[in-house]
Design a protein around this motif. Structure first.
Motif, short mmCIF file in Angstrom:
data_model
loop_
_atom_site.label_atom_id
_atom_site.label_comp_id
_atom_site.label_asym_id
_atom_site.label_seq_id
_atom_site.Cartn_x
_atom_site.Cartn_y
_atom_site.Cartn_z
N SER A 87 16.04 -0.21 3.67
CA SER A 87 16.13 0.25 5.06
C SER A 87 15.38 1.56 5.24
N TYR A 88 15.62 2.51 4.34
CA TYR A 88 14.96 3.80 4.45
C TYR A 88 13.46 3.70 4.19
N MET A 89 13.08 2.89 3.21
CA MET A 89 11.65 2.78 2.91
C MET A 89 10.89 2.18 4.10
N LEU A 90 11.45 1.13 4.70
CA LEU A 90 10.79 0.51 5.86
C LEU A 90 10.77 1.46 7.05
N LEU A 120 8.53 -8.59 0.56
CA LEU A 120 7.32 -8.14 -0.13
C LEU A 120 6.09 -8.84 0.42
N SER A 121 6.19 -10.14 0.64
CA SER A 121 5.06 -10.89 1.18
C SER A 121 4.68 -10.39 2.57
N ILE A 122 5.69 -10.15 3.42
CA ILE A 122 5.42 -9.65 4.77
C ILE A 122 4.75 -8.27 4.70
N LEU A 123 5.29 -7.41 3.84
CA LEU A 123 4.74 -6.06 3.70
C LEU A 123 3.27 -6.09 3.30
N ILE A 124 2.97 -6.90 2.32
CA ILE A 124 1.60 -6.94 1.80
C ILE A 124 0.64 -7.48 2.86
N ASP A 125 1.09 -8.45 3.64
CA ASP A 125 0.24 -8.94 4.73
C ASP A 125 0.01 -7.86 5.78
N GLU A 126 1.04 -7.08 6.08
CA GLU A 126 0.89 -5.99 7.05
C GLU A 126 -0.07 -4.92 6.52
N LEU A 127 0.09 -4.57 5.24
CA LEU A 127 -0.77 -3.54 4.65
C LEU A 127 -2.23 -3.99 4.63
N ARG A 145 18.42 4.19 -10.06
CA ARG A 145 18.59 3.53 -11.36
C ARG A 145 18.78 2.02 -11.22
N GLU A 146 18.97 1.55 -10.00
CA GLU A 146 19.19 0.13 -9.76
C GLU A 146 17.96 -0.68 -10.14
N ARG A 147 18.14 -1.63 -11.06
CA ARG A 147 17.01 -2.40 -11.58
C ARG A 147 16.32 -3.22 -10.49
N GLN A 148 17.09 -3.66 -9.52
CA GLN A 148 16.52 -4.47 -8.44
C GLN A 148 15.50 -3.65 -7.64
N ILE A 149 15.80 -2.37 -7.41
CA ILE A 149 14.88 -1.51 -6.67
C ILE A 149 13.64 -1.25 -7.51
N HIS A 150 13.83 -0.96 -8.79
CA HIS A 150 12.68 -0.72 -9.67
C HIS A 150 11.76 -1.94 -9.70
N ALA A 151 12.36 -3.12 -9.77
CA ALA A 151 11.55 -4.34 -9.83
C ALA A 151 10.76 -4.52 -8.53
N PHE A 152 11.40 -4.23 -7.40
CA PHE A 152 10.72 -4.39 -6.12
C PHE A 152 9.53 -3.43 -6.00
N ILE A 153 9.73 -2.16 -6.35
CA ILE A 153 8.66 -1.18 -6.24
C ILE A 153 7.52 -1.53 -7.21
N PHE A 164 -3.28 0.77 -0.35
CA PHE A 164 -1.91 1.27 -0.48
C PHE A 164 -1.79 2.15 -1.73
N HIS A 165 -1.19 3.31 -1.56
CA HIS A 165 -1.00 4.25 -2.66
C HIS A 165 0.47 4.65 -2.73
N LEU A 166 0.96 4.81 -3.94
CA LEU A 166 2.35 5.20 -4.14
C LEU A 166 2.40 6.52 -4.90
N ILE A 167 3.16 7.48 -4.37
CA ILE A 167 3.32 8.79 -5.01
C ILE A 167 4.81 8.97 -5.28
N ILE A 168 5.17 9.21 -6.52
CA ILE A 168 6.57 9.30 -6.92
C ILE A 168 6.85 10.67 -7.53
N GLY A 169 7.89 11.34 -7.04
CA GLY A 169 8.37 12.57 -7.66
C GLY A 169 9.67 12.28 -8.39
#
Length: 905
Positions: A87-90, A120-127, A145-153, A164-169
């Protein structure tokens, strides 16, 4: 607050923090900004206090100045939940205009239990349609730490287009899976060494940020002692302003870290009420004015907070609306460690007061955490006992079991209500040994049972639930039928007990073939208002309703029941909840028979692991073999075998021979179609062992169905069709008499093919008439395709008979279905993953192959158009055609399928 499914976005989390005063400058700032700008994936990794957020916020402003789209998200511990994180990422992407659609609409379109694959498919088409570079900044990612979130990212950065670029702190280095698909020159890591200030930076910091003029020797000394670490330098600046005449050499003679020493120095320079308040609130992960006042025991909290914020003393405001705050985690850890060192009794008292406030204000998760931090097992036990049923009803079963493990077995057993709830929870989660031990404690002690209060008559339900999960319908009925008959007004029975007991009894009747009884029990609670029923109980109930209608042969009623289950789970627990996945799994059988491969691979496949943690054996029987069949139909033979391996491992762990047989039946089909005599013999050997064990523990009708079909199809594969017919005729008759019309239909289709293989055309056609009549309204085609290996010409011959006219549409569907002998040859043509479909069979043009190759390289539509010298709309038109020819609906699926069939590298 966190945990709500109706996520209220705190807008300040989607913007970089607004820093007061002058900011720290670094000698290598431009170099760092260039690294961030040029990388596909950039991680800024360092311990707290090194200025990660500072460099990220500067990167945000720098990228904005270049005309890029930049989305920002500040993360905290509450975001470590898949639905909330998405929700927050979108929301942040929408705010940055990286996506055009409303973020809530995108979430609603996601498929239940799919781990975000559809999204994920919708996001990539939008990007891919963006004309600008887009950067997503995730600050404080170490909270996730949730594995599901890590897998999605990880999948997002792997499959997203090159714009598309990802910056992680983060405080922790990224796992390898984040950048394994990224080219070396596209990944950058900025570490502590690059964030350290040099001596010139330190000089500028003291003079520009702190308004302190220090002698060069003092600057050099500070720089050496802090090693260019920003956080202690800030503490030093505050300390020197509080005590201008302090001798520096005293600061460096302490036998402690400079940062810890300076934290103490800052506290010493504060007025005592001010310092005491800071120490008190250090026990709170998050706080508001009311909680801080209660814990610290002061009335002027608002005034104190204003002073702290004015002095920039490491407090951050989390939201504008609710006015929640948190201390800088590094500063907080020093304050808490000082409390622990100097006044452990005070620390315990503060945690207890925090526990009281959160408990009184309906936030049991935080209350339990503070009870744990207080080290008081008695408080923890009492709190868990008080809130255990609420936690169950809210679906927080994993949290309940986890917290209960901190107590001794004796502590749990001494609290009968908690003992009941944890036993209930363990059975739900397939932790049968632990659950049965707790049940035995209650059964063996009349004194404990008397203390169960309103749940005192709930033991039969618990025993019945345990029996049902052991697949022992007779024992479950023995426990729950007397309980059900003795019920007075249903309103006097706790909602949790009522719906669970009814579910267990309904399920038991269902397994025994008493479908009318099963539905009657289901309707007994359904007539009542459902507001008090736990969402997971309602989900189970509607799944069982769908299962009963399925066995009765009412496919439409079955689909309604499963759809209602999914609707309840999504509405009450969220799109990505474990029970939404559970309800999705039950839909798998019908969708499989309808030939809906997309549903199985995009919705059921991703949630297999989830439903293995919780759920009835029937949900796994519906899901695992059907997903394996869908993978096999696409030539993904290795993956299909792995899915069956996982299911059989769960079957062994939970002692579910029915699930093992369902998987072996699918394995046998693969072995026969691949002409593997070794695999057929392996299946036959394992089935023989299960059959021997069934003499001691009889299989129910569903288990017998798989056992007989395996034996019959194995006989037929060796040419012994007469013996196969005898077995299936007996099974077919038993299923019809027992009212299992759906299983009878599946067995009847195979019987028709066996008759045809023996030249008994009249019998074959008569049986086929009945089966096609059953299948026609719901378009059930898969079973006809699977059985076609027995006698491939049956449908062709049947179409010449007069009775076939009524079923022409269904016959066309069957013969055009992937895997049908008349459509693409026998399935054995794909005996290994190496023999894959050639490009010509997809009818792709040279231009489409060129575009597909560029899509696989991550290029956007705009970049593809430039590379090929064609229009942007032309690219979109070609991609639409590619999707149609490959039978996919997203760029990710197109790339995956084309690589699997060697269309692109």
């Amino acid at each position: 607050m966190p945990g709500s499914r109706n996520i209220q976005i705190i807008t300040t989390k989607t913007l970089p923090p607004q820093k007061r005063g002058k900011q720290v400058s670094r000698h290598n700032e431009q170099e760092l900004l260039n690294q961030v700008t040029e990388a596909r994936l950039c991680s800024v990794v360092a311990p707290p206090g090194y200025g990660k957020t500072n460099i990220l916020s500067r990167s945000f402003r720098h990228l904005n100045s270049l005309g890029c789209l930049v989305a920002w998200l500040s993360l905290d511990a509450q975001d470590n939940e898949f639905y909330r994180f998405l929700s927050y990422m979108l929301a942040s992407l929408q705010q940055a205009k990286g996506i055009q659609r409303e973020w809530r609409d995108l979430l609603l379109e996601t498929q239940a239990g799919d781990q975000g694959d559809h999204l994920l498919s919708i996001l990539i088409d939008e990007l891919s349609d963006l004309d600008s570079e887009l950067y997503l900044v995730l600050d404080d990612f170490h909270h996730i730490r949730e594995r599901q979130i890590h897998a999605f990212i990880s999948r997002l950065i792997s499959y997203a287009p090159s714009n598309f670029h990802l910056i992680i702190g983060s405080r922790r280095r990224l796992e390898v899976n984040f950048y394994r698909d990224i080219q070396t020159d596209q990944y950058a890591e900025i570490g502590p060494n690059q964030l350290q200030l040099n001596i010139a930076d330190t000089q500028h910091f003291f003079s520009d940020c702190c308004d302190l003029e220090l002698a060069p020797a003092d600057v050099e000394r500070w720089h050496r002692e802090t090693e260019g670490w920003v956080f202690p330098l800030k503490l030093a600046g505050i300390s020197m302003k509080q005590q201008p005449g302090q001798a520096f050499k005293e600061m460096f003679q302490k036998d402690r870290s400079i940062a810890e020493y300076l934290s103490d120095e800052v506290l010493e320079g504060m007025p005592k009420p001010f310092a005491d308040f800071m120490m008190a609130i250090s026990v709170l992960d998050i706080f508001c004015v009311q909680s801080a006042a209660y814990v610290a025991g002061v009335n002027n909290v608002e005034e104190l907070l204003e002073q702290i914020l004015a002095q920039n003393l490491f407090i951050e405001r989390l939201s504008n609306g609710d006015e929640w705050y948190q201390l800088h985690p590094f500063f907080r850890s020093f304050l808490e460690s000082r409390l622990q060192r100097e006044s452990p009794g005070q620390l315990t008292r503060l945690h207890r007061k925090a526990r009281e406030w959160f408990e009184q204000n309906g936030m049991p998760g935080y209350a339990i955490k503070h009870a744990i931090d207080a080290g008081d097992g008695k408080l923890l036990g009492e709190l868990l006992e008080k809130s255990c049923y609420d936690l169950l009803i809210e679906g927080q079963y994993m949290e309940l079991v986890g917290w209960a493990r901190l107590l001794s077995d004796d502590d749990i057993v001494r609290r009968p209500k908690l003992c009941f709830a944890v036993a209930f929870d363990n059975i739900l989660m397939h932790q049968f040994v632990e659950g049965r031990q707790l049940i035995s404690s209650l059964v063996d002690s009349p004194a404990l049972r008397r203390k169960l209060g309103e749940f005192s008559n709930g033991l039969p339900v618990l025993l019945g639930m345990d029996a049902a999960f052991r697949d022992d319908a007779f024992a479950a009925t023995q426990h729950c039928q007397p309980w059900y008959d003795s019920l007075g007004s249903s309103h006097e029975t706790p909602a949790l007990l009522l719906i669970t007991g009814c579910n267990v009894l309904s399920y038991s009747h269902l397994l025994e073939g008493d479908f009318a009884e099963a539905l009657d029990v289901h309707l007994s609670w359904k007539a009542l208002p459902d507001a008090g029923f736990p969402a997971f109980g309602l989900t189970y109930a509607h799944c069982l309703e769908g299962l009963a209608y399925l066995h009765c042969g009412d496919i439409a009623g079955s689909e309604r029941g499963f759809a209602k289950a999914r609707e309840v789970a999504e509405a009450r627990l969220g799109v990505f909840s474990i029970y939404t996945a559970f309800s999705t799994a039950f839909q798998a059988e019908i969708r499989y028979q309808q030939g809906d491969i997309r549903f199985l691979l995009e919705e059921v496949f991703p949630c297999l692991e989830t439903i293995s943690q919780i759920g009835l054996v029937d949900s796994l029987i519906h899901a695992y073999p059907t997903v394996a069949g869908a993978l096999y139909a696409q030539g993904r033979l290795v993956e299909a075998g792995e899915v069956l391996d996982r299911a059989e491992a769960v079957a062994r762990l939970c002692d579910w021979p029915r699930l093992t047989l369902a998987c072996l039946h699918q394995r046998l089909r693969f072995a026969i179609e691949d002409r593997s005599s070794v695999d057929r013999q392996m299946v036959a050997s394992r089935v023989e062992k299960i059959e021997k064990l069934s003499h001691e523990r009889p299989l129910n009708i569903s288990g017998q169905y798989y056992l007989v079909l395996i034996k019959a199809e194995n006989l037929a594969a060796f040419g012994r069709c007469e013996e196969a017919i005898a077995l299936v005729e007996a099974l077919h008759s038993e299923l019809k008499e027992g009212g299992f019309h759906y299983l009878s239909f599946l067995a009847g289709v195979r019987l028709a093919y066996f008759y045809a293989a023996q030249g008994k055309q009249a019998l074959a056609f008569a049986m086929l008439d009945k089966c096609l009549n059953f299948a026609s309204s719901a378009k059930l085609v898969q079973v006809f395709v699977e059985a076609s290996y027995i006698f491939p010409g049956l449908l062709r011959d049947y179409r010449e008979s007069p009775s076939s006219d009524a079923y022409q549409e269904l016959l066309e569907l069957i013969q055009s279905h992937p895997g049908s002998p008349t459509a693409s040859g026998m399935r054995s043509e794909l005996t290994t993953s190496a023999k894959q479909q050639p490009a010509a069979e997809f009818n792709l043009s040279e231009r489409e192959l060129e575009i597909l190759e560029l899509v696989g390289q991550g290029l956007t539509n705009k970049h593809i158009a430039r590379a090929l010298g064609i229009g942007h709309e032309t690219v979109k038109w070609h991609i639409k055609n590619i999707f149609g020819k490959l039978e996919v609906n997203s760029r990710v699926a197109a790339v995956q399928k084309s690589r699997r069939f060697s269309l692109i590298a």
